[in-house]
Design a protein around this motif. Structure first.
Motif, short mmCIF file in Angstrom:
data_model
loop_
_atom_site.label_atom_id
_atom_site.label_comp_id
_atom_site.label_asym_id
_atom_site.label_seq_id
_atom_site.Cartn_x
_atom_site.Cartn_y
_atom_site.Cartn_z
N LYS A 199 -2.46 8.58 -12.46
CA LYS A 199 -3.60 8.08 -13.20
C LYS A 199 -3.54 8.60 -14.64
O LYS A 199 -3.07 9.71 -14.87
N PRO A 200 -4.03 7.80 -15.59
CA PRO A 200 -4.03 8.28 -16.98
C PRO A 200 -4.99 9.46 -17.12
O PRO A 200 -5.95 9.59 -16.37
N LYS A 201 -4.72 10.32 -18.10
CA LYS A 201 -5.56 11.50 -18.33
C LYS A 201 -6.95 11.09 -18.80
O LYS A 201 -7.92 11.80 -18.57
N ARG A 202 -7.05 9.95 -19.45
CA ARG A 202 -8.35 9.45 -19.88
C ARG A 202 -8.34 7.93 -19.74
O ARG A 202 -7.30 7.28 -19.77
N ARG A 252 0.82 -1.22 0.00
CA ARG A 252 0.00 0.00 0.00
C ARG A 252 0.85 1.27 0.00
O ARG A 252 0.40 2.33 -0.41
N SER A 253 2.12 1.14 0.42
CA SER A 253 2.99 2.32 0.42
C SER A 253 3.36 2.75 -1.00
O SER A 253 3.88 3.84 -1.20
N LEU A 254 3.10 1.90 -1.99
CA LEU A 254 3.41 2.22 -3.38
C LEU A 254 2.31 3.03 -4.06
O LEU A 254 2.51 3.53 -5.16
N LYS A 255 1.18 3.18 -3.38
CA LYS A 255 0.06 3.91 -3.96
C LYS A 255 0.48 5.33 -4.32
O LYS A 255 1.11 6.02 -3.54
#
Length: 93
Positions: free
Chosen positions: A58-61, A50-53
């Motif tokens: 996130k992709p733009k679309r 979870r530390s890698l979150k």
């Protein structure tokens, strides 16, 4: 410099000062990473996944499954199921 002796079973005891610096305890895992020929780095692999979150943005679309399966270059060949030739099928590794 700390040293350890290899047992007949190939085991070593990590010296206490090293365990303390790595913050490892019984049951934790460590990795031996080869840095160059015959030189290894001992790395504690105690990080919670979870530390890698947030490491990858996130992709733009949103990208559709169809777009993900589309070859990125003309040389990529897909088999009948839509996987790249030579890829392992999901769940077979």
């Amino acid at each position: 410099m700390s040293t350890a002796t290899i047992t007949s079973k190939g085991q070593i005891t990590i010296p206490k000062p090293v365990r303390e610096r790595l913050k490892v305890k019984p049951g934790d895992r460590v990795e031996f990473v080869e840095m160059e020929n015959s030189v290894f780095q001992l790395v504690a692999s105690t990080r919670d996944v979870r530390s890698l979150k947030g490491i990858v943005s996130k992709p733009k679309r949103a990208v559709s499954i169809k777009a993900m399966k589309k070859p990125s270059s003309p040389e990529v060949k897909l088999d009948r199921s839509g996987y790249q030739c030579g890829d392992s099928l999901p769940g077979t590794r």
